[in-house]
Design a protein around this motif. Sequence first.
Motif, PDB file in Angstrom:
ATOM      1  N   MET A   1      79.498   7.946  30.260  1.00  0.00           N
ATOM      2  CA  MET A   1      79.657   7.233  31.513  1.00  0.00           C
ATOM      3  C   MET A   1      78.373   6.460  31.831  1.00  0.00           C
ATOM      4  O   MET A   1      77.290   7.020  31.833  1.00  0.00           O
ATOM      5  CB  MET A   1      79.961   8.238  32.629  1.00  0.00           C
ATOM      6  CG  MET A   1      80.082   7.627  33.971  1.00  0.00           C
ATOM      7  SD  MET A   1      80.569   8.887  35.139  1.00  0.00           S
ATOM      8  CE  MET A   1      79.727   8.312  36.559  1.00  0.00           C
ATOM      9  N   ILE A   2      78.504   5.194  32.084  1.00  0.00           N
ATOM     10  CA  ILE A   2      77.356   4.351  32.403  1.00  0.00           C
ATOM     11  C   ILE A   2      77.243   4.221  33.914  1.00  0.00           C
ATOM     12  O   ILE A   2      78.206   3.898  34.598  1.00  0.00           O
ATOM     13  CB  ILE A   2      77.500   2.959  31.759  1.00  0.00           C
ATOM     14  CG1 ILE A   2      77.506   3.095  30.237  1.00  0.00           C
ATOM     15  CG2 ILE A   2      76.393   2.026  32.221  1.00  0.00           C
ATOM     16  CD1 ILE A   2      77.730   1.801  29.513  1.00  0.00           C
ATOM     17  N   ASN A   3      76.032   4.506  34.425  1.00  0.00           N
ATOM     18  CA  ASN A   3      75.786   4.348  35.852  1.00  0.00           C
ATOM     19  C   ASN A   3      75.486   2.892  36.152  1.00  0.00           C
ATOM     20  O   ASN A   3      74.700   2.252  35.458  1.00  0.00           O
ATOM     21  CB  ASN A   3      74.605   5.216  36.294  1.00  0.00           C
ATOM     22  CG  ASN A   3      74.925   6.681  36.208  1.00  0.00           C
ATOM     23  OD1 ASN A   3      75.978   7.106  36.638  1.00  0.00           O
ATOM     24  ND2 ASN A   3      74.024   7.447  35.638  1.00  0.00           N
ATOM     25  N   LYS A   4      76.112   2.368  37.175  1.00  0.00           N
ATOM     26  CA  LYS A   4      75.875   0.995  37.611  1.00  0.00           C
ATOM     27  C   LYS A   4      74.822   0.982  38.707  1.00  0.00           C
ATOM     28  O   LYS A   4      74.824   1.828  39.591  1.00  0.00           O
ATOM     29  CB  LYS A   4      77.177   0.371  38.150  1.00  0.00           C
ATOM     30  CG  LYS A   4      78.294   0.310  37.128  1.00  0.00           C
ATOM     31  CD  LYS A   4      78.011  -0.746  36.086  1.00  0.00           C
ATOM     32  CE  LYS A   4      79.198  -0.852  35.139  1.00  0.00           C
ATOM     33  NZ  LYS A   4      78.998  -1.807  34.095  1.00  0.00           N
ATOM     34  N   ILE A   5      73.929   0.019  38.647  1.00  0.00           N
ATOM     35  CA  ILE A   5      72.878  -0.129  39.656  1.00  0.00           C
ATOM     36  C   ILE A   5      73.430  -0.915  40.829  1.00  0.00           C
ATOM     37  O   ILE A   5      73.999  -1.991  40.653  1.00  0.00           O
ATOM     38  CB  ILE A   5      71.648  -0.836  39.054  1.00  0.00           C
ATOM     39  CG1 ILE A   5      70.999   0.048  37.989  1.00  0.00           C
ATOM     40  CG2 ILE A   5      70.644  -1.204  40.139  1.00  0.00           C
ATOM     41  CD1 ILE A   5      69.834  -0.617  37.285  1.00  0.00           C
ATOM     42  N   ASP A   6      73.249  -0.381  42.024  1.00  0.00           N
ATOM     43  CA  ASP A   6      73.654  -1.092  43.238  1.00  0.00           C
ATOM     44  C   ASP A   6      72.619  -2.130  43.653  1.00  0.00           C
ATOM     45  O   ASP A   6      72.954  -3.232  44.067  1.00  0.00           O
ATOM     46  CB  ASP A   6      73.868  -0.111  44.396  1.00  0.00           C
ATOM     47  CG  ASP A   6      75.065   0.797  44.175  1.00  0.00           C
ATOM     48  OD1 ASP A   6      76.030   0.371  43.508  1.00  0.00           O
ATOM     49  OD2 ASP A   6      75.026   1.938  44.667  1.00  0.00           O
ATOM     50  N   THR A   7      71.344  -1.754  43.570  1.00  0.00           N
ATOM     51  CA  THR A   7      70.263  -2.636  43.985  1.00  0.00           C
ATOM     52  C   THR A   7      69.193  -2.661  42.912  1.00  0.00           C
ATOM     53  O   THR A   7      68.622  -1.623  42.589  1.00  0.00           O
ATOM     54  CB  THR A   7      69.628  -2.127  45.308  1.00  0.00           C
ATOM     55  OG1 THR A   7      70.644  -2.004  46.290  1.00  0.00           O
ATOM     56  CG2 THR A   7      68.545  -3.074  45.783  1.00  0.00           C
ATOM     57  N   VAL A   8      68.910  -3.812  42.346  1.00  0.00           N
ATOM     58  CA  VAL A   8      67.842  -3.950  41.356  1.00  0.00           C
ATOM     59  C   VAL A   8      66.517  -3.973  42.110  1.00  0.00           C
ATOM     60  O   VAL A   8      66.302  -4.806  42.983  1.00  0.00           O
ATOM     61  CB  VAL A   8      68.017  -5.228  40.515  1.00  0.00           C
ATOM     62  CG1 VAL A   8      66.817  -5.432  39.596  1.00  0.00           C
ATOM     63  CG2 VAL A   8      69.310  -5.160  39.712  1.00  0.00           C
ATOM     64  N   LEU A   9      65.608  -3.056  41.758  1.00  0.00           N
ATOM     65  CA  LEU A   9      64.306  -2.988  42.403  1.00  0.00           C
ATOM     66  C   LEU A   9      63.256  -3.816  41.666  1.00  0.00           C
ATOM     67  O   LEU A   9      62.307  -4.309  42.266  1.00  0.00           O
ATOM     68  CB  LEU A   9      63.841  -1.530  42.483  1.00  0.00           C
ATOM     69  CG  LEU A   9      64.778  -0.589  43.241  1.00  0.00           C
ATOM     70  CD1 LEU A   9      64.282   0.838  43.150  1.00  0.00           C
ATOM     71  CD2 LEU A   9      64.902  -1.027  44.693  1.00  0.00           C
ATOM     72  N   TYR A  10      63.422  -3.944  40.374  1.00  0.00           N
ATOM     73  CA  TYR A  10      62.450  -4.685  39.570  1.00  0.00           C
ATOM     74  C   TYR A  10      63.082  -4.977  38.211  1.00  0.00           C
ATOM     75  O   TYR A  10      63.848  -4.170  37.687  1.00  0.00           O
ATOM     76  CB  TYR A  10      61.171  -3.858  39.375  1.00  0.00           C
ATOM     77  CG  TYR A  10      60.176  -4.511  38.439  1.00  0.00           C
ATOM     78  CD1 TYR A  10      59.393  -5.568  38.864  1.00  0.00           C
ATOM     79  CD2 TYR A  10      60.042  -4.073  37.124  1.00  0.00           C
ATOM     80  CE1 TYR A  10      58.496  -6.187  38.006  1.00  0.00           C
ATOM     81  CE2 TYR A  10      59.147  -4.681  36.255  1.00  0.00           C
ATOM     82  CZ  TYR A  10      58.378  -5.740  36.703  1.00  0.00           C
ATOM     83  OH  TYR A  10      57.499  -6.351  35.864  1.00  0.00           O
ATOM     84  N   THR A  11      62.734  -6.105  37.635  1.00  0.00           N
ATOM     85  CA  THR A  11      63.157  -6.447  36.282  1.00  0.00           C
ATOM     86  C   THR A  11      61.919  -6.791  35.473  1.00  0.00           C
ATOM     87  O   THR A  11      61.211  -7.757  35.787  1.00  0.00           O
ATOM     88  CB  THR A  11      64.124  -7.651  36.288  1.00  0.00           C
ATOM     89  OG1 THR A  11      65.279  -7.319  37.060  1.00  0.00           O
ATOM     90  CG2 THR A  11      64.557  -8.009  34.870  1.00  0.00           C
ATOM     91  N   GLY A  12      61.623  -5.982  34.472  1.00  0.00           N
ATOM     92  CA  GLY A  12      60.524  -6.265  33.565  1.00  0.00           C
ATOM     93  C   GLY A  12      61.020  -7.206  32.488  1.00  0.00           C
ATOM     94  O   GLY A  12      62.037  -6.949  31.853  1.00  0.00           O
ATOM     95  N   LYS A  13      60.314  -8.314  32.307  1.00  0.00           N
ATOM     96  CA  LYS A  13      60.729  -9.306  31.321  1.00  0.00           C
ATOM     97  C   LYS A  13      59.645  -9.473  30.271  1.00  0.00           C
ATOM     98  O   LYS A  13      58.482  -9.689  30.607  1.00  0.00           O
ATOM     99  CB  LYS A  13      60.995 -10.650  31.998  1.00  0.00           C
ATOM    100  CG  LYS A  13      62.141 -10.608  32.979  1.00  0.00           C
ATOM    101  CD  LYS A  13      62.329 -11.960  33.647  1.00  0.00           C
ATOM    102  CE  LYS A  13      63.441 -11.909  34.673  1.00  0.00           C
ATOM    103  NZ  LYS A  13      63.602 -13.212  35.342  1.00  0.00           N
ATOM    104  N   THR A  14      60.036  -9.363  29.019  1.00  0.00           N
ATOM    105  CA  THR A  14      59.110  -9.562  27.917  1.00  0.00           C
ATOM    106  C   THR A  14      59.726 -10.484  26.875  1.00  0.00           C
ATOM    107  O   THR A  14      60.949 -10.617  26.786  1.00  0.00           O
ATOM    108  CB  THR A  14      58.739  -8.229  27.236  1.00  0.00           C
ATOM    109  OG1 THR A  14      59.927  -7.605  26.759  1.00  0.00           O
ATOM    110  CG2 THR A  14      58.007  -7.303  28.199  1.00  0.00           C
ATOM    111  N   HIS A  15      58.857 -11.100  26.106  1.00  0.00           N
ATOM    112  CA  HIS A  15      59.268 -11.960  24.992  1.00  0.00           C
ATOM    113  C   HIS A  15      58.535 -11.439  23.767  1.00  0.00           C
ATOM    114  O   HIS A  15      57.298 -11.359  23.753  1.00  0.00           O
ATOM    115  CB  HIS A  15      58.875 -13.417  25.266  1.00  0.00           C
ATOM    116  CG  HIS A  15      59.206 -14.338  24.149  1.00  0.00           C
ATOM    117  ND1 HIS A  15      60.494 -14.758  23.895  1.00  0.00           N
ATOM    118  CD2 HIS A  15      58.418 -14.919  23.201  1.00  0.00           C
ATOM    119  CE1 HIS A  15      60.492 -15.568  22.849  1.00  0.00           C
ATOM    120  NE2 HIS A  15      59.244 -15.671  22.408  1.00  0.00           N
ATOM    121  N   THR A  16      59.286 -11.055  22.739  1.00  0.00           N
ATOM    122  CA  THR A  16      58.709 -10.485  21.531  1.00  0.00           C
ATOM    123  C   THR A  16      59.104 -11.331  20.330  1.00  0.00           C
ATOM    124  O   THR A  16      60.261 -11.739  20.210  1.00  0.00           O
ATOM    125  CB  THR A  16      59.190  -9.026  21.341  1.00  0.00           C
ATOM    126  OG1 THR A  16      58.834  -8.269  22.497  1.00  0.00           O
ATOM    127  CG2 THR A  16      58.578  -8.396  20.109  1.00  0.00           C
TER     128      THR A  16
END
Length: 139
Positions: A1-16
Amino acid sequence: MINKIDTVLYTGKTHTVGGRNGESRSDDGRLDIKLSPPGSSGSGTNPEQLLGAGWSACFIGALGKAAAALKVTLPTDTAVDTEVDLGKTENAFFLQARLNVSLPGLDPAVARTLVDAAHQTCPYSKATRGNIDVEINLV
């Protein structure tokens, strides 16, 4: 079962680029690292070390939340030494991990309660639960 996020608090973005022999940068420039395969003589870190660093930092935050809920003062020298193993079984690669938690001066029963609570709430622990073998040790 995958939990869905109601409110995104932060998104870490990287480029590799370059995989284990490459480099990775965050969009805000705060992370800029070279990558090297585990055990190589390269000058960079590897994904297993990065997972350990992120997980241990998050776990200490979860310990703080658990301590506050129990009205316990978390020791100032609280530490988590994380070991992330990259291994192989037959032709497939897998991870396993150990979090060695130091809560000096706390009663062992209280420390175990905090560690168990933190392991239930830490997002990294949740992400790995049921996916890799994890040991949480009090040291």
